[in-house]
Design a protein around this motif. Structure first.
Motif, short mmCIF file in Angstrom:
data_model
loop_
_atom_site.label_atom_id
_atom_site.label_comp_id
_atom_site.label_asym_id
_atom_site.label_seq_id
_atom_site.Cartn_x
_atom_site.Cartn_y
_atom_site.Cartn_z
N PHE A 329 0.83 -1.20 0.00
CA PHE A 329 0.00 0.00 0.00
C PHE A 329 0.87 1.25 0.00
N ASN A 330 1.85 1.28 0.87
CA ASN A 330 2.77 2.40 1.00
C ASN A 330 3.48 2.67 -0.33
N LEU A 331 4.00 1.62 -0.93
CA LEU A 331 4.73 1.77 -2.18
C LEU A 331 3.81 2.24 -3.31
N GLY A 332 2.61 1.69 -3.35
CA GLY A 332 1.65 2.11 -4.38
C GLY A 332 1.29 3.58 -4.25
N ALA A 333 1.05 4.03 -3.02
CA ALA A 333 0.69 5.43 -2.79
C ALA A 333 1.82 6.36 -3.20
N ARG A 334 3.04 5.99 -2.86
CA ARG A 334 4.18 6.84 -3.19
C ARG A 334 4.49 6.83 -4.69
N LEU A 335 4.32 5.70 -5.34
CA LEU A 335 4.49 5.66 -6.79
C LEU A 335 3.42 6.48 -7.49
N ALA A 336 2.20 6.44 -6.97
CA ALA A 336 1.12 7.26 -7.55
C ALA A 336 1.49 8.73 -7.48
N ARG A 337 1.97 9.16 -6.33
CA ARG A 337 2.35 10.56 -6.18
C ARG A 337 3.54 10.91 -7.07
N ALA A 348 -3.57 0.93 -4.37
CA ALA A 348 -3.52 1.34 -2.97
C ALA A 348 -4.93 1.34 -2.37
N GLU A 349 -5.89 1.88 -3.10
CA GLU A 349 -7.28 1.87 -2.64
C GLU A 349 -7.79 0.45 -2.43
N LYS A 350 -7.48 -0.42 -3.37
CA LYS A 350 -7.92 -1.80 -3.28
C LYS A 350 -7.33 -2.49 -2.05
N THR A 351 -6.08 -2.21 -1.77
CA THR A 351 -5.42 -2.81 -0.61
C THR A 351 -6.03 -2.29 0.68
N TRP A 352 -6.35 -0.99 0.71
CA TRP A 352 -7.02 -0.42 1.89
C TRP A 352 -8.38 -1.09 2.12
N THR A 353 -9.11 -1.26 1.05
CA THR A 353 -10.42 -1.90 1.16
C THR A 353 -10.29 -3.32 1.69
N TRP A 354 -9.25 -4.03 1.25
CA TRP A 354 -9.07 -5.40 1.70
C TRP A 354 -8.75 -5.47 3.20
N ILE A 355 -7.79 -4.67 3.66
CA ILE A 355 -7.37 -4.81 5.06
C ILE A 355 -8.47 -4.39 6.03
N THR A 356 -9.27 -3.41 5.65
CA THR A 356 -10.37 -3.02 6.51
C THR A 356 -11.50 -4.05 6.45
N GLY A 357 -11.69 -4.63 5.28
CA GLY A 357 -12.75 -5.62 5.14
C GLY A 357 -12.45 -6.92 5.85
N VAL A 358 -11.19 -7.34 5.85
CA VAL A 358 -10.83 -8.60 6.48
C VAL A 358 -10.69 -8.46 7.99
N GLY A 359 -10.60 -7.23 8.48
CA GLY A 359 -10.55 -7.00 9.93
C GLY A 359 -9.18 -6.80 10.51
N LEU A 360 -8.14 -6.73 9.68
CA LEU A 360 -6.81 -6.48 10.22
C LEU A 360 -6.63 -5.01 10.60
N MET A 361 -7.49 -4.14 10.09
CA MET A 361 -7.60 -2.77 10.57
C MET A 361 -9.05 -2.56 10.99
N ASP A 362 -9.26 -2.17 12.24
CA ASP A 362 -10.64 -2.04 12.71
C ASP A 362 -11.15 -0.61 12.53
N ALA A 363 -12.36 -0.37 12.97
CA ALA A 363 -13.00 0.93 12.77
C ALA A 363 -12.30 2.05 13.53
N ASP A 364 -11.53 1.69 14.56
CA ASP A 364 -10.79 2.69 15.33
C ASP A 364 -9.35 2.84 14.85
#
Length: 590
Positions: A329-337, A348-364
């Motif tokens: 995610f980090n590398l994708g965001a920096r390459l985009a910029r 990067a967006e797709k990776t963010w969606t995955w980690i929040t959806g699978v629960g490795l990043m919670d709502a907080d």
């Protein structure tokens, strides 16, 4: 930093010796000018043999990943061993400015031997060469010592740019004394290791992380002393296919391992670090190669996401974790910029969606370590590490910057930042909550606060609204980090437990030095004009390659450890090229 006055006789003697060195080895003008500067407090090397780190069973880290012996050499044959050289060890007892000069002297000696001696009878020739110059180095070290004043601890005035640079330089020198890749018998670009050879050694990824730290060190302090070593170290480890996947490290190749080297290459591009010649792999292209090879690896298990390990035969291949996906995610965001290419941002967006959806990043915005595919990633290991938070935070800040301050990425950056500060900065001092309390950290974990502090500082450049929240914590952490660097036989070795300052916690190693150094030099941000990362339209000069990584090995199961290090270069087995690579890389053009 306080400096004792140097008498004329001592200063003249020291200058005479330094100018002899410069004349003898034709050291560049900047090094000669360095000889005029007044000495800092004398330095000593850290303990020669670090103790083995505590061992814990933690998913998501390198402690348990290897079931078979690891090949501890690169695909290029290291130089023949040279005799033990007591004179070289004298370098470790010099002040930081003196030691910088002798560091360059030592490099020039080694470089002359490596680049000008014939390949035939190399071991004999190198022994003769070292013997010829050992007495010279000894005399030079002795002469320089005449101008030094023995002290201990790290003296830091957090409001003085010069003091910050002095402190960081001292810690950098002590850290670099662990690196043996610039000596015969060492591996260029790689710290000693991995365990169990030696037991206290380091895994391949941390070497890449260290070079990234040293690029940041150069960028903040303008100290170029180590740039040639950093450049050589990264270039030597790019792999046969220029994708940061040397076959000799295939037995411990995690997606996070490869990505740490990729992020170092990305940083080199963002800072316009000295560019390789056209025939060598370019920084931007190397970062693209890492991204491109990883973009095809997510599978359908757990709904997507990268596995921890690259190859099926590695322990941890059944584990999907936040650091592997966070680095991507980090590398994708920096390459985009950097490239202004939306496709990187889409990943990067797709990776963010995955980690929040699978629960490795919670709502907080808590980020947990990982989960196993056998349980559809429902058995979440909720241990939290500072570098997980930091790698996602910097990625989010880059997305905020790339999207010209979009509300969604400001919200995400703010959420990650608040959780990071609340969890990992009790009393405003950086703290590794998973292992620092009882010092149950692995060797890897001792380095995590280096990335935490560096990436928080970088976040302020990408998302300036974070500055006022971040800098007070970095300031407090730097003061505490410097205050506890009082250990070891040299009286200034750094540990992990900054909040215990001025007490030293008894730990030491590359990770501890790297973390303390990082916490200190990032505090130049309020004092000097530290330039933000560039892009290809704001001064970036690194050359990209849309097809980078297209020849990468997809599944080199045959690349098992060879029986002997002498077999390095015996031949690379037939590899399988990534399926569909040509079609995928087309949209990566700049």
């Amino acid at each position: 930093m306080r400096r004792e006055p140097i008498g004329r006789n001592k200063l003249d003697t020291r200058r005479h010796a330094q100018f002899q060195i410069a004349h003898y080895l034709d050291i560049d003008q900047s090094a000669t000018q360095l000889a005029h500067q007044r000495a800092r407090p004398c330095q000593h090397s850290p303990p020669a043999t670090p103790p083995p780190p505590p061992s814990i069973n933690s998913h998501g880290h390198h402690l348990d990943i290897l079931l078979s012996p690891v090949v501890t050499f690169t695909h290029r044959r290291p130089c023949a061993p040279e005799p033990a050289d007591k004179e070289v060890s004298n370098l470790h007892s010099l002040p930081s400015r003196c030691s910088t000069l002798l560091w360059r002297t030592h490099q020039r000696v080694l470089g002359h031997r490596r680049h000008h001696l014939p390949a035939t009878d190399h071991e004999h020739q190198s022994s003769l060469f070292i013997n010829m110059h050992s007495s010279f180095l000894s005399r030079a070290a002795t002469a320089l010592l005449l101008g030094c004043n023995l002290v201990s601890a790290i003296d830091l005035d957090i409001d003085s740019a010069d003091s910050i640079k002095n402190a960081a330089a001292t810690i950098a020198y002590d850290m670099m004394s662990y690196y043996k890749g610039n000596t015969s018998g060492g591996i260029i670009g790689v710290l000693p290791g991995p365990p169990p050879d030696p037991t206290w050694g380091y895994y391949w990824w941390e070497s890449g992380a260290m070079w990234g730290t040293m690029i940041d060190y150069w960028h903040y302090t303008n100290d170029t002393s180590y740039n040639d070593v950093v450049y050589a170290g990264v270039q030597w480890q790019v792999g046969e296919n220029d994708d940061m996947m040397p076959s000799n490290w295939s037995q411990s190749m995690g997606n996070d391992d490869q990505a740490f080297w990729g992020m170092t290459a990305m940083l080199a591009a963002e800072y316009n670090f000295q560019n390789p010649p056209p025939t060598a792999p370019q920084w931007l292209a190397l970062a693209q190669a890492v991204f491109n090879t990883q973009a095809v690896r997510p599978d359908t298990t757990c709904g997507g996401g990268l596995r921890w390990q690259v190859y099926p035969y590695l322990t941890g291949y059944d584990y999907k974790n936040s650091i592997a996906n966070g680095c991507f995610f980090n590398l994708g965001a920096r390459l985009a910029r950097y490239t202004n290419n939306q496709t990187y941002a889409d990943y990067a967006e797709k990776t963010w969606t995955w980690i929040t959806g699978v629960g490795l990043m919670d709502a907080d915005y808590n980020i947990y370590d990982g989960a196993h595919i056998e349980d559809n990633c429902t058995d979440i290991n909720k241990v939290q590490f500072s570098y997980n938070m930091a790698v996602w935070l910097l990625g989010a800040a880059n997305m905020y910057n790339y999207t010209n301050g979009s509300a969604i990425w400001q919200e995400r950056t703010t959420g990650l930042l608040n959780t990071t500060l609340n969890l990992f900065f009790p009393n405003d001092i950086a703290y590794e909550v998973a292992c620092e309390t009882k010092l149950t950290c692995t060797t890897d974990m001792y380095s995590f606060k280096a990335y935490l502090t560096r990436w928080l500082a970088s976040t302020t450049k990408m998302a300036p609204f974070t500055y006022d929240l971040i800098m007070p914590r970095l300031r407090a952490s730097a003061i505490a980090a410097a205050a506890q660097c009082v250990g070891g036989s040299n009286g200034r070795t750094c540990g992990l437990s900054w909040s215990k300052a001025p007490a030293w916690d008894g730990t030491y190693g590359v990770g501890q030095q790297m973390a303390a150094m990082s916490a200190i030099f990032v505090n130049l941000l309020p004092l000097e004009n530290v330039a933000p990362p560039v892009t290809n339209v704001t001064g970036g000069t690194s050359v990209g390659n849309s097809n980078a990584g297209s020849q990468s090995v997809a599944n080199p199961e045959a690349l098992l450890p060879v029986a002997s290090k002498d077999k390095v270069g015996a031949g690379i087995l037939t590899t399988v090229v990534l399926l569909g690579a040509t079609g995928m890389f087309g949209w990566m053009s700049l």
